[in-house]
Design an enzyme around this catalytic site. Structure first.
Site, short mmCIF file in Angstrom:
data_model
loop_
_atom_site.label_atom_id
_atom_site.label_comp_id
_atom_site.label_asym_id
_atom_site.label_seq_id
_atom_site.Cartn_x
_atom_site.Cartn_y
_atom_site.Cartn_z
N HIS A 67 20.80 -21.55 69.72
CA HIS A 67 21.79 -21.10 68.74
C HIS A 67 22.16 -19.67 69.08
O HIS A 67 21.31 -18.78 69.06
CB HIS A 67 21.22 -21.19 67.32
CG HIS A 67 22.14 -20.64 66.27
ND1 HIS A 67 23.45 -21.01 66.17
CD2 HIS A 67 21.94 -19.72 65.29
CE1 HIS A 67 24.02 -20.39 65.16
NE2 HIS A 67 23.12 -19.58 64.61
N ASP A 69 24.47 -16.60 68.01
CA ASP A 69 25.34 -16.00 67.00
C ASP A 69 26.37 -15.09 67.66
O ASP A 69 25.99 -14.16 68.37
CB ASP A 69 24.52 -15.17 66.00
CG ASP A 69 23.64 -16.02 65.13
OD1 ASP A 69 24.18 -16.84 64.37
OD2 ASP A 69 22.40 -15.85 65.19
N ASP A 181 22.69 -23.45 60.88
CA ASP A 181 22.43 -22.12 60.31
C ASP A 181 23.31 -21.69 59.15
O ASP A 181 22.95 -20.74 58.46
CB ASP A 181 22.52 -21.06 61.43
CG ASP A 181 21.68 -19.84 61.14
OD1 ASP A 181 20.77 -19.92 60.29
OD2 ASP A 181 21.91 -18.79 61.76
N HIS A 447 29.15 -17.58 60.47
CA HIS A 447 28.34 -17.50 59.25
C HIS A 447 27.58 -16.19 59.08
O HIS A 447 26.95 -15.98 58.03
CB HIS A 447 27.36 -18.68 59.19
CG HIS A 447 26.44 -18.77 60.37
ND1 HIS A 447 26.73 -19.53 61.48
CD2 HIS A 447 25.25 -18.19 60.62
CE1 HIS A 447 25.75 -19.43 62.35
NE2 HIS A 447 24.84 -18.61 61.86
#
Length: 548
Positions: A67, A69, A181, A447
């Protein structure tokens, strides 16, 4: 009537004709964080009792992933060296070293950035991996978007930016989602995915009490539909445990699962245990311990297929970490597969969901249905993730203003092309300029961006990106409005349009501009409605004199 009996009746009412109605379930649930004295702190004791599926083995789908970001503790660009290391390693290991391995990827903003710096050989290898379903694009949005504070139009745009790039570059259209997430899950995104002909998705951050309830009833997998009319229900898998990282995905005991992160060898786990490499002396013990976790997790699902994600935030960014992880699991898979009651393999989200929905254990009974959303989110105690609904309100407003300008530019360019033939090269340049602004809108749907949960330097970086893109979008609007609306012969002889506001910095509000009439006689005012229907509203203008 006994209060417990009343509670059970109310709970049963939430499962009307096999459908879970979230608005009703919320009224009956106990949201207390109870420690039942078992490793799965927010769950319950799982006792494995030789679970059998009519002679079929438990099929464990190990899905390597990471993941990334696009901004959180570091800025979008500052994270890229780690992302580049990950993607370089994935392409090399899957192409040249462990061909049976698989990998999934979700954040297209980073994949596009990597593609621009990749060699022709790497691009060719990635295309081959995608074609062979070894490297799978999941969801395919520009970012993994927040689902609480975003506007539906911006989510559509963000998805379009990502999916368009994937199709144009890799010639694939993702059919499965993966959203680990975002801080709660809305009812709109599965509706959008369903309209885009997705076949299923994986989610994670829902209230811990819901996870416990669904696990008890083996309803962690369901068909998600909405009362406003979904195109078709969407298969949804909920990760059952506390988090999405390696300690919380192989089974209910995070202390055991944490030992199976071989990308972090010779480092102690959160529970103080030292991670060890696999050796002939410990292989059987490690394989048996891992198998036990798989079996206990399988107790929570209806079919003989089990999803085990293998990754976490920015996993596999250090040299050789991915190869070491996958090589170690190769050895474990070979050892575990010696037993007839289980089969472990590297897999993808599409392989897993397709296997579940085609399983006779899923198809022989009506699929469990769910209606509603998963807000608010809480991960422990009474800690509800609701502050981000209104935090950083200035930037929440600013991104909407940029989004409006981008949308207006897209519409005006279409009008220009229809009304008057334009040079193709000029249209291409304008499209590229509009797209660069659209990518900033999409980036901020992340997010940890629009929610305001990034570190302050990252928030400032986002603000500067939005400010710069808004300046560019405003210039585009001026140019396109002049070409579309303003005639060459006007009674006022005004050569250039300008907005009726000015924003001087990324962190300041718009200031209205005064319209000066001195020496000009008159000034034209252009009011542009970017909507598809007429509407009325009050428009205020500041003028230098009441006498025109």
């Amino acid at each position: 009537m006994d209060p417990i009996a009343i509670g059970l009746l109310l709970l049963a009412a939430c499962y009307v004709h096999g459908k879970i109605v979230m608005s009703q379930l919320q009224k009956t649930m106990d949201f207390t964080d109870v420690d039942e004295g078992v490793p799965w702190k927010q769950g319950f004791h799982i006792e494995y009792h030789n679970l059998t599926f009519e002679g079929e083995p438990i099929v464990v789908h190990i899905v390597p992933w990471t993941h990334v970001d696009p901004g959180w503790r570091k800025t979008y660009e500052e994270y890229f060296p780690d992302v580049k290391n990950i993607l370089d390693a994935v392409v090399d290991v899957l192409s040249n070293k462990i061909p049976e391995a698989r990998f999934i990827w979700g954040e297209i903003s980073y994949l596009e950035m990597w593609w621009r710096s990749a060699s022709s050989s790497q691009k060719k290898q990635l295309r081959t991996l995608v074609r062979e379903n070894k490297f799978e694009i999941v969801t395919g949005g520009w970012v993994q978007a927040d689902e609480a504070t975003t506007h539906y139009q911006d989510i559509i745009s963000e998805m379009n930016d990502g999916l368009s790039w994937v199709w144009e570059t890799l010639q694939v259209h993702p059919r499965f989602g993966y959203s680990n997430d975002p801080f709660g899950h809305s009812s709109f995104l599965p509706h959008l995915l369903s309209l885009a002909e997705f076949e299923g998705t994986v989610i994670n951050r829902i209230h811990f009490a819901y996870k416990k309830e669904f696990a008890h009833n083996k309803s962690l997998e369901f068909m998600w539909e909405q009362d406003f009319g979904s195109y078709q229900p969407l298969f949804t898998h909920v990760m059952p445990f506390f988090a999405y990282d390696i300690p919380h995905t192989c089974g209910p005991n995070p202390k055991v699962c944490a030992l199976y992160d071989f990308s972090a060898l010779r480092r102690r786990t959160e529970w103080g245990d030292l991670r060890e490499d696999i050796s002939p002396e410990n292989l059987q013990t490690k394989a048996n311990d891992l198998l036990q976790q798989y079996k206990e997790k399988a107790m929570l699902f209806k079919t003989n297929h089990l999803l085990v994600p293998l990754g976490y935030d920015f996993s596999y960014a250090t040299p050789q970490s991915l190869e070491r992880q996958l090589t170690s699991y190769q050895v474990l898979i070979q050892e575990i597969n010696k037993q007839s009651q289980v089969m472990v393999k590297f897999s993808t989200i599409s392989d897993y969901i397709t296997s579940v929905t085609q399983s006779r254990f899923w198809t022989r009974e009506p699929s469990p249905m769910l209606e509603g959303d998963f807000f608010p989110y809480s991960d422990l105690r009474q800690d509800y993730w609701t502050g981000f609904f209104s935090s950083r309100a200035f930037y929440k407003a600013l991104i909407r203003q940029l989004s409006d300008a981008v949308r207006a530019s897209q519409l005006l360019l279409s009008v220009c092309v229809i009304r008057e033939p334009m040079d193709l090269s000029n249209v291409t340049i304008l499209l590229q300029e509009i797209q660069s602004c659209s990518h900033i809108v999409s980036l901020y749907q992340h997010h940890d961006a629009i929610t305001g949960t990034s570190k302050l330097p990252v928030v400032i970086d986002y603000g500067k990106k939005i400010f710069s893109a808004r300046e560019k979008a405003t210039r585009l609007l001026e140019y396109l409005l002049e070409k579309t609306i303003v005639k060459k012969e006007t009674p006022c002889n005004t050569p250039h349009l300008s907005p009726n506001y000015v924003q001087t910095r990324y962190d300041t509000v718009d200031q209205p501009l005064m319209i000066h009439f001195e020496g000009l006689g008159c000034r034209p005012v252009v009011l542009f409605n970017s909507l598809i229907q007429e509407h009325s509203e009050l428009v205020s203008l500041i003028v230098s004199t009441p006498f025109c």
